[in-house]
Design an enzyme around this catalytic site. Structure first.
Site, PDB file in Angstrom:
ATOM      1  N   SER A 120       0.834  -1.202   0.000  1.00 32.83           N
ATOM      2  CA  SER A 120       0.000   0.000   0.000  1.00 32.83           C
ATOM      3  C   SER A 120       0.863   1.245   0.000  1.00 32.83           C
ATOM      4  O   SER A 120       0.343   2.356  -0.103  1.00 32.83           O
ATOM      5  CB  SER A 120      -0.932   0.004   1.213  1.00 32.83           C
ATOM      6  N   HIS A 141      -3.925  -4.465  -5.006  1.00 31.55           N
ATOM      7  CA  HIS A 141      -4.063  -3.887  -3.665  1.00 31.55           C
ATOM      8  C   HIS A 141      -5.456  -4.136  -3.110  1.00 31.55           C
ATOM      9  O   HIS A 141      -6.445  -3.623  -3.634  1.00 31.55           O
ATOM     10  CB  HIS A 141      -3.762  -2.378  -3.733  1.00 31.55           C
TER      11      HIS A 141
HETATM   12  N1  CAA Z   1     -13.203 -10.707   8.091  1.00 30.60           N
HETATM   13  C1  CAA Z   1     -14.282 -11.214   7.477  1.00 30.60           C
HETATM   14  N2  CAA Z   1     -15.520 -10.683   7.546  1.00 30.60           N
HETATM   15  C2  CAA Z   1     -15.673  -9.596   8.323  1.00 30.60           C
HETATM   16  C3  CAA Z   1     -14.596  -9.003   9.010  1.00 30.60           C
HETATM   17  C4  CAA Z   1     -13.319  -9.608   8.874  1.00 30.60           C
HETATM   18  N3  CAA Z   1     -12.241  -9.107   9.466  1.00 30.60           N
HETATM   19  N4  CAA Z   1     -15.061  -7.917   9.679  1.00 30.60           N
HETATM   20  C5  CAA Z   1     -16.374  -7.827   9.417  1.00 30.60           C
HETATM   21  N5  CAA Z   1     -16.740  -8.838   8.600  1.00 30.60           N
HETATM   22  C6  CAA Z   1     -18.055  -9.062   8.034  1.00 30.60           C
HETATM   23  C7  CAA Z   1     -19.037  -9.431   9.081  1.00 30.60           C
HETATM   24  O1  CAA Z   1     -19.056 -10.823   9.300  1.00 30.60           O
HETATM   25  C8  CAA Z   1     -20.341  -8.917   8.503  1.00 30.60           C
HETATM   26  O2  CAA Z   1     -20.859  -9.805   7.540  1.00 30.60           O
HETATM   27  P1  CAA Z   1     -22.460  -9.989   7.345  1.00 30.60           P
HETATM   28  O3  CAA Z   1     -23.030  -8.597   7.217  1.00 30.60           O
HETATM   29  O4  CAA Z   1     -22.602 -10.797   6.092  1.00 30.60           O
HETATM   30  O5  CAA Z   1     -22.936 -10.686   8.556  1.00 30.60           O
HETATM   31  C9  CAA Z   1     -19.927  -7.676   7.738  1.00 30.60           C
HETATM   32  O6  CAA Z   1     -18.537  -7.819   7.483  1.00 30.60           O
HETATM   33  C10 CAA Z   1     -20.197  -6.425   8.513  1.00 30.60           C
HETATM   34  O7  CAA Z   1     -19.512  -6.536   9.765  1.00 30.60           O
HETATM   35  P2  CAA Z   1     -20.062  -6.065  11.167  1.00 30.60           P
HETATM   36  O8  CAA Z   1     -21.564  -6.078  11.153  1.00 30.60           O
HETATM   37  O9  CAA Z   1     -19.357  -6.803  12.237  1.00 30.60           O
HETATM   38  O10 CAA Z   1     -19.529  -4.623  11.323  1.00 30.60           O
HETATM   39  P3  CAA Z   1     -19.746  -3.369  10.410  1.00 30.60           P
HETATM   40  O11 CAA Z   1     -21.056  -3.352   9.733  1.00 30.60           O
HETATM   41  O12 CAA Z   1     -19.357  -2.262  11.282  1.00 30.60           O
HETATM   42  O13 CAA Z   1     -18.643  -3.537   9.280  1.00 30.60           O
HETATM   43  C11 CAA Z   1     -16.507  -3.147   8.414  1.00 30.60           C
HETATM   44  C12 CAA Z   1     -17.320  -3.667   9.583  1.00 30.60           C
HETATM   45  C13 CAA Z   1     -16.738  -4.032   7.197  1.00 30.60           C
HETATM   46  C14 CAA Z   1     -15.053  -3.213   8.821  1.00 30.60           C
HETATM   47  C15 CAA Z   1     -16.985  -1.683   8.082  1.00 30.60           C
HETATM   48  O14 CAA Z   1     -17.006  -0.932   9.255  1.00 30.60           O
HETATM   49  C16 CAA Z   1     -16.102  -1.002   7.072  1.00 30.60           C
HETATM   50  O15 CAA Z   1     -16.221  -1.205   5.889  1.00 30.60           O
HETATM   51  N6  CAA Z   1     -15.206  -0.111   7.563  1.00 30.60           N
HETATM   52  C17 CAA Z   1     -14.282   0.632   6.724  1.00 30.60           C
HETATM   53  C18 CAA Z   1     -13.005  -0.155   6.641  1.00 30.60           C
HETATM   54  C19 CAA Z   1     -12.018   0.471   5.709  1.00 30.60           C
HETATM   55  O16 CAA Z   1     -12.066   1.629   5.347  1.00 30.60           O
HETATM   56  N7  CAA Z   1     -11.036  -0.333   5.290  1.00 30.60           N
HETATM   57  C20 CAA Z   1      -9.992   0.125   4.417  1.00 30.60           C
HETATM   58  C21 CAA Z   1      -8.838   0.603   5.221  1.00 30.60           C
HETATM   59  S1  CAA Z   1      -7.515   1.135   4.204  1.00 30.60           S
HETATM   60  C22 CAA Z   1      -6.813  -0.284   3.664  1.00 30.60           C
HETATM   61  O17 CAA Z   1      -7.112  -1.367   4.042  1.00 30.60           O
HETATM   62  C23 CAA Z   1      -5.766  -0.129   2.649  1.00 30.60           C
HETATM   63  C24 CAA Z   1      -4.422   0.045   3.139  1.00 30.60           C
HETATM   64  O18 CAA Z   1      -3.543  -0.010   2.321  1.00 30.60           O
HETATM   65  C25 CAA Z   1      -4.093   0.387   4.504  1.00 30.60           C
END
Ligand code: CAA
Length: 558
Positions: A120, A141
């Protein structure tokens, strides 16, 4: 075109293990490689836990889980990658290490195999330069959590074969991901935009503009994003954020990406986010996402005895506030014409006054008379009169922004004055920002928090500055997306896809701009630019392309 049937993944940390799961779910055979048996076992445990959770939630049955796990081989021998058609490396972000890994792969995989990096922060070009066949090197990525977020940025260098790019794009589509092809530039699309926003959020924290909890509420509830910036940085890892931030700054040299000293100090102090058990928040254990109380956790304020509220003004917002305050159990006295001093005197016994007259309309010729009337009605007279009419303990507020200091001075009770900014609801709820001046006391803030909660919204307390928190962070973030478009790095659809599917936004930034209205976004940008926000000036300056779209009345999306 190249057929990809077997893939290798090197490095089975959170991202690597997530990528293994994504490929295996997509029906591919996967070979996961780690350096030691212990790390290999940890990688398998991440895969097991993630698929167990899917079974528990009923999204996968046990046979399906066995099938997915059956496609995966986990090993400590690089030589097991000999049959891989594609290898994705997800090892630590050290260029020498990546060169070593790709150098070894050159001797192991077939000539046609594609070599991809999930980096990244490093340049794909410099990773490719250390290999014998740079034409087969691309960036692939993924976003954390990889099994959930659908974006895959496919990064090409000047040497990448078109055939290689096409194969990776086709594969990403086959496994249910949304590929976006971009050139090799620091931060690519999603991180580049995310980090400008992170730097401003960090500045707000550093300046004591807002607390971590309120900052997160502002962006999650007020802007409708899936997580606030503190929660998200803790998830990504503060060391990773710091590193990516430096790389982006080295490319842009813009003060809006200047590394945050707060972040640097936190990383040096070992506060790395969830993985170390402590970052902006404190977690139940290293690796846990469960937030526990710490010394910064706000105490729950004792309930106040406020029962009577006055609302001054006519118009939709005043109507809405009256009915919501009544639903919240308050006795509401409405004063429609504040120029009528006898009417105003009815507020003598209320504990809180909300001045909610329609904000000054834009000074078009027709509205000029109304605007004048508003200025007169909300001018010195009103606040001086209110200061005299209401009891000494009563709190005075206005929904007209950036007025806390003026209202405080005019009413003669600056300790009991704040501004309320009512935001439109998002999919995550509704925020009312409470802007305090340096004189506003804590009891006033506690009372307003309680009122906001009782009318069914979430309070966010900050200093009374242009754009408060929601607009001051969201609008420059949207403007930055327009700037990226203007620079020709990526198109509207790709940028929208990147933020919607890589960062989980409800819609992409251009869809948001069209929804809010480009003219409104421009107006806020201009206001932020002119006002004292304490944020980097270049983050706030409106993009000329935004201005063009406003002047030509052209939406970004069609
Ligand atoms: N692995 C697998 N599945 C996961 C998971 C994980 N670590 N975390 C959450 N899930 C799944 C859950 O099981 C759930 O599935 P269902 O709806 O089918 O039951 C779904 O994702 C939603 O999870 P939650 O209900 O527990 O929680 P949420 O609705 O708050 O979602 C989230 C959690 C998906 C993390 C959401 O908050 C989100 O999209 N956040 C933004 C994250 C983001 O911006 N990531 C990018 C960061 S930058 C990057 O990664 C790039 C880099 O280079 C650094």
């Amino acid at each position: 075109m190249r057929e990809i049937g077997t893939v290798g993944v090197i490095g089975l940390g959170t991202m690597g293990a997530g990528i293994v799961e994504v490929f295996a779910r997509g029906g591919l055979r996967v070979v996961g490689v780690e350096t030691t048996q212990e790390l290999a076992d940890r990688g398998r445990a991440i895969l097991q836990a993630s698929t167990d959770r899917a079974v528990k939630k009923g999204r996968l049955d046990e046979d399906g889980q066995a099938e997915i796990l059956g496609r995966v081989t986990i090993t400590t021998r690089m030589a097991d990658l000999a049959d891989a058609d594609l290898v994705v490396e997800a090892v630590p972000e050290i260029l020498d290490l990546k060169h070593r890994v790709f150098g070894q792969l050159d001797d192991i995989v077939g000539e046609d195999a594609v070599l991809a990096s999930n980096t990244s922060s490093l340049s794909i070009t410099s990773i490719a330069a250390g290999t014998r066949h740079p034409a087969r090197v691309v960036g692939m990525h993924f976003f954390n959590p990889a099994p959930v977020l659908k974006l895959v940025e496919v990064i090409t260098t000047l040497r990448t074969d078109e055939d290689v790019t096409a194969a990776v794009v086709a594969l990403a589509g086959r496994i249910g991901k949304k590929p976006v092809v971009v050139g090799d530039r620091a931060g690519f699309v999603a991180n580049y935009l995310l980090f400008g926003y992170f730097v401003s959020a960090l500045k707000m924290l550093e300046q004591g503009h807002v607390s971590r909890e309120d900052l997160d509420t502002a962006m999650r509830v007020g802007a409708g994003l899936p997580m606030g910036p503190c929660t998200l940085m803790d998830l990504v890892g503060l060391d990773v954020c710091h590193h990516i931030g430096e790389v982006i700054y080295a490319h842009s040299r813009s003060p809006m990406h200047a590394p945050s000293t707060l972040l640097e100090r936190m990383v040096t102090a070992g506060l790395l986010g969830r993985k170390s058990g402590r970052g902006f928040y404190t977690y139940a254990a290293p690796g846990s996402g469960q937030v526990v109380e710490d010394e910064q956790t706000p105490s729950t304020a004792a309930a106040t005895d406020l029962s009577a509220v006055g609302v001054v003004g006519t118009g939709e917002l005043a109507d809405e506030l009256v009915s919501r305050l009544q639903d919240g159990g308050y006795a509401v006295t409405r004063v429609e014409d504040p120029a009528d001093r006898a009417e105003l005197a009815r507020l003598a016994d209320v504990g809180l006054v909300v001045e909610a007259q329609a904000p000054a309309p834009p000074p078009g010729e027709e509205e000029l008379a109304d605007a004048q009337a508003w200025v007169e009605a909300t001018g010195e007279d009103l606040w001086e009169a209110l200061g005299e009419v209401v009891g000494p303990g009563a709190v005075l507020t206005t929904v007209n922004p950036e007025a806390a200091v003026a209202v405080g001075a005019l009413s003669g009770r600056p300790e009991q004055v704040a501004v309320l900014q009512v935001h439109a609801p998002t999919g995550n709820g509704q925020v009312v920002e409470i802007g305090r001046s340096s004189a506003t006391d804590d009891a006033t803030v506690a009372l307003l928090r309680e009122v906001v909660t009782r009318i069914g919204a979430e309070p966010v307390v900050c200093r009374d500055r242009s754009g408060m928190v929601v607009d001051a962070l969201l609008v420059p973030h949207l403007n930055d997306a327009v700037r990226m478009l203007d620079e020709g790095y990526a198109g509207v659809a790709d940028i929208d896809t990147a933020l919607q599917h890589g960062l989980g936004y409800p819609t992409g930034p251009f869809a948001m701009i069209d929804q809010i209205g480009a003219d409104e976004v421009l107006a806020v940008c201009e206001e932020l630019s002119a006002g004292g926000t304490g944020l980097p000036a270049d983050a706030l300056r409106p993009s000329p392309l935004l201005l063009e779209h406003v002047l030509l009345d052209r939406p970004f999306t069609s």
